[in-house]
Motif scaffolding. Structure first.
Motif, PDB file in Angstrom:
ATOM      1  N   ASN A  40       0.841  -1.186   0.000  1.00  0.00           N
ATOM      2  CA  ASN A  40       0.000   0.000   0.000  1.00  0.00           C
ATOM      3  C   ASN A  40       0.884   1.248   0.000  1.00  0.00           C
ATOM      4  N   GLY A  41       0.531   2.202  -0.835  1.00  0.00           N
ATOM      5  CA  GLY A  41       1.322   3.425  -0.937  1.00  0.00           C
ATOM      6  C   GLY A  41       2.423   3.375  -1.969  1.00  0.00           C
ATOM      7  N   SER A  42       2.554   2.240  -2.667  1.00  0.00           N
ATOM      8  CA  SER A  42       3.625   2.121  -3.663  1.00  0.00           C
ATOM      9  C   SER A  42       3.263   2.759  -5.003  1.00  0.00           C
ATOM     10  N   GLY A  43       1.997   3.150  -5.169  1.00  0.00           N
ATOM     11  CA  GLY A  43       1.620   3.869  -6.377  1.00  0.00           C
ATOM     12  C   GLY A  43       0.831   3.084  -7.410  1.00  0.00           C
ATOM     13  N   LYS A  44       0.400   1.876  -7.066  1.00  0.00           N
ATOM     14  CA  LYS A  44      -0.332   1.057  -8.046  1.00  0.00           C
ATOM     15  C   LYS A  44      -1.600   1.757  -8.525  1.00  0.00           C
ATOM     16  N   THR A  45      -2.396   2.231  -7.577  1.00  0.00           N
ATOM     17  CA  THR A  45      -3.667   2.860  -7.945  1.00  0.00           C
ATOM     18  C   THR A  45      -3.439   4.177  -8.682  1.00  0.00           C
ATOM     19  N   VAL A  46      -2.428   4.937  -8.264  1.00  0.00           N
ATOM     20  CA  VAL A  46      -2.098   6.190  -8.967  1.00  0.00           C
ATOM     21  C   VAL A  46      -1.694   5.892 -10.414  1.00  0.00           C
ATOM     22  N   LEU A  47      -0.886   4.858 -10.610  1.00  0.00           N
ATOM     23  CA  LEU A  47      -0.502   4.453 -11.962  1.00  0.00           C
ATOM     24  C   LEU A  47      -1.729   4.124 -12.803  1.00  0.00           C
ATOM     25  N   MET A  48      -2.642   3.344 -12.237  1.00  0.00           N
ATOM     26  CA  MET A  48      -3.837   2.958 -12.975  1.00  0.00           C
ATOM     27  C   MET A  48      -4.709   4.170 -13.304  1.00  0.00           C
ATOM     28  N   LYS A  49      -4.803   5.108 -12.369  1.00  0.00           N
ATOM     29  CA  LYS A  49      -5.603   6.313 -12.618  1.00  0.00           C
ATOM     30  C   LYS A  49      -4.970   7.180 -13.709  1.00  0.00           C
ATOM     31  N   CYS A  52      -5.888   5.566 -16.996  1.00  0.00           N
ATOM     32  CA  CYS A  52      -7.300   5.780 -17.329  1.00  0.00           C
ATOM     33  C   CYS A  52      -7.624   7.242 -17.649  1.00  0.00           C
ATOM     34  N   GLY A  53      -6.683   8.152 -17.389  1.00  0.00           N
ATOM     35  CA  GLY A  53      -6.937   9.562 -17.640  1.00  0.00           C
ATOM     36  C   GLY A  53      -7.561  10.296 -16.470  1.00  0.00           C
ATOM     37  N   PHE A  54      -7.700   9.630 -15.322  1.00  0.00           N
ATOM     38  CA  PHE A  54      -8.290  10.268 -14.144  1.00  0.00           C
ATOM     39  C   PHE A  54      -7.310  11.216 -13.463  1.00  0.00           C
ATOM     40  N   LEU A  55      -6.004  10.925 -13.597  1.00  0.00           N
ATOM     41  CA  LEU A  55      -4.950  11.793 -13.094  1.00  0.00           C
ATOM     42  C   LEU A  55      -4.004  12.123 -14.239  1.00  0.00           C
ATOM     43  N   ARG A  56      -3.457  13.333 -14.225  1.00  0.00           N
ATOM     44  CA  ARG A  56      -2.472  13.730 -15.214  1.00  0.00           C
ATOM     45  C   ARG A  56      -1.072  13.576 -14.616  1.00  0.00           C
ATOM     46  N   PRO A  57      -0.186  12.846 -15.288  1.00  0.00           N
ATOM     47  CA  PRO A  57       1.184  12.728 -14.784  1.00  0.00           C
ATOM     48  C   PRO A  57       1.932  14.046 -14.923  1.00  0.00           C
ATOM     49  N   ASP A  58       2.987  14.214 -14.124  1.00  0.00           N
ATOM     50  CA  ASP A  58       3.828  15.406 -14.240  1.00  0.00           C
ATOM     51  C   ASP A  58       4.654  15.369 -15.523  1.00  0.00           C
ATOM     52  N   ILE A  81     -12.755  -0.877 -16.467  1.00  0.00           N
ATOM     53  CA  ILE A  81     -12.023  -0.466 -15.269  1.00  0.00           C
ATOM     54  C   ILE A  81     -12.676  -0.989 -13.990  1.00  0.00           C
ATOM     55  N   ILE A  82     -11.843  -1.496 -13.085  1.00  0.00           N
ATOM     56  CA  ILE A  82     -12.204  -1.609 -11.669  1.00  0.00           C
ATOM     57  C   ILE A  82     -11.066  -0.962 -10.900  1.00  0.00           C
ATOM     58  N   ILE A  83     -11.321   0.185 -10.289  1.00  0.00           N
ATOM     59  CA  ILE A  83     -10.334   0.833  -9.428  1.00  0.00           C
ATOM     60  C   ILE A  83     -11.029   1.177  -8.120  1.00  0.00           C
ATOM     61  N   GLU A  84     -10.466   0.650  -7.020  1.00  0.00           N
ATOM     62  CA  GLU A  84     -11.058   0.817  -5.699  1.00  0.00           C
ATOM     63  C   GLU A  84     -12.449   0.160  -5.687  1.00  0.00           C
ATOM     64  N   THR A  85     -13.287   0.478  -4.727  1.00  0.00           N
ATOM     65  CA  THR A  85     -14.576  -0.208  -4.581  1.00  0.00           C
ATOM     66  C   THR A  85     -15.559   0.270  -5.647  1.00  0.00           C
ATOM     67  N   PRO A  86     -16.104  -0.659  -6.451  1.00  0.00           N
ATOM     68  CA  PRO A  86     -17.081  -0.239  -7.467  1.00  0.00           C
ATOM     69  C   PRO A  86     -18.279   0.461  -6.821  1.00  0.00           C
ATOM     70  N   GLY A  87     -18.703   1.576  -7.394  1.00  0.00           N
ATOM     71  CA  GLY A  87     -19.821   2.336  -6.840  1.00  0.00           C
ATOM     72  C   GLY A  87     -21.087   2.174  -7.660  1.00  0.00           C
ATOM     73  N   PRO A 151     -14.483  -4.365 -23.934  1.00  0.00           N
ATOM     74  CA  PRO A 151     -13.356  -3.470 -24.200  1.00  0.00           C
ATOM     75  C   PRO A 151     -12.093  -4.230 -24.586  1.00  0.00           C
ATOM     76  N   ALA A 152     -11.213  -3.535 -25.287  1.00  0.00           N
ATOM     77  CA  ALA A 152      -9.942  -4.135 -25.710  1.00  0.00           C
ATOM     78  C   ALA A 152      -8.941  -4.194 -24.569  1.00  0.00           C
ATOM     79  N   VAL A 153      -9.086  -3.270 -23.603  1.00  0.00           N
ATOM     80  CA  VAL A 153      -8.138  -3.158 -22.488  1.00  0.00           C
ATOM     81  C   VAL A 153      -8.904  -3.164 -21.172  1.00  0.00           C
ATOM     82  N   LEU A 154      -8.362  -3.896 -20.189  1.00  0.00           N
ATOM     83  CA  LEU A 154      -8.952  -3.937 -18.857  1.00  0.00           C
ATOM     84  C   LEU A 154      -7.924  -3.520 -17.820  1.00  0.00           C
ATOM     85  N   ILE A 155      -8.330  -2.628 -16.908  1.00  0.00           N
ATOM     86  CA  ILE A 155      -7.520  -2.191 -15.774  1.00  0.00           C
ATOM     87  C   ILE A 155      -8.244  -2.667 -14.518  1.00  0.00           C
ATOM     88  N   LEU A 156      -7.671  -3.648 -13.830  1.00  0.00           N
ATOM     89  CA  LEU A 156      -8.374  -4.296 -12.725  1.00  0.00           C
ATOM     90  C   LEU A 156      -7.555  -4.201 -11.447  1.00  0.00           C
TER      91      LEU A 156
END
Length: 213
Positions: A40-49, A52-58, A81-87, A151-156
């Motif tokens: 946790n905290g290693s950046g996996k979710t940030v990488l996935m976001k 997906c275009g949810f975050l812009r890299p520097d 996409i599945i990132i964090e708990t599906p809402g 979809p052609a690509v899945l981020i899980l």
């Protein structure tokens, strides 16, 4: 030649003075399941976001199915996409939740939605309110939402959370089938068996090295 799948090149992302991703590069080609592991905290979710275009890299680049995210498109096409708990909307049925989401693109209808609910083991619960779903059923619904438009690509990100042993086996089989149909799949899981059985390659992210892989 257009590159399908995911290509991440030299990605950096910081929040304030904290570097979360530092020079991350990886690829997920069609027909492969590529694992991403780390504490946790290693950046996996940030990488996935970022993918997906949810975050812009520097700095650095993310290309999905030949299109540069943030330049050619704000959000990648043909991405599940599945990132964090599906809402989902608790008062709606599983079917109605998926039907509402599907209406945004208009690619699929009732037949395809019922088929994908059957595929993830929710056929009998399709018209039950999501408020009455167990954690595992909600997770299955999240998987259904991710794959319903083919979809052609899945981020899980931890897609098997809350699933019992039999359901995990079913979902592993589902992902293997999608891989064999040429899907590019990025999978983050804390379960070593998921990674071992499903992934052809694994990238380890290290919080001690500012999110490098």
């Amino acid at each position: 030649m257009e590159h399908k799948g995911i290509i991440v090149e030299n990605l950096y992302k910081s929040f304030g003075k904290e570097a979360v991703l530092s020079g991350v590069s990886l690829s997920v080609p069609p027909g492969e399941i590529v694992g991403v592991v780390g504490n946790n905290g290693s950046g996996k979710t940030v990488l996935m976001k970022c993918i997906c275009g949810f975050l812009r890299p520097d700095s650095g680049s993310v290309t999905v199915n030949g299109a540069r995210v943030g330049r050619d498109r704000d959000f990648p096409d043909s991405l599940g996409i599945i990132i964090e708990t599906p809402g989902f909307i608790p008062g709606m049925s599983g079917y109605r939740n998926l039907r509402t989401l599907a209406a945004l693109k208009g690619l699929i209808g009732k037949k395809e939605i019922l088929a994908v609910l059957d595929r993830v083991g929710l056929k009998k619960s399709a018209h039950k309110a999501v408020a009455k779903y167990s954690l595992g059923m909600r997770q299955r619904l999240g998987i259904a939402q991710a794959i319903m438009e083919d979809p052609a690509v899945l981020i899980l990100d931890e897609p098997f959370n809350g699933l019992d042993k039999a359901a995990v086996e079913d979902m592993r089989g589902l992902l293997t089938g999608l891989r064999d149909r040429g899907k590019a799949i990025m999978l983050a899981s804390h379960n070593a068996q998921d990674i071992r059985e499903l992934c052809s390659r694994v990238h380890e992210m290290d919080v001690q090295k500012e999110g490098t892989v």
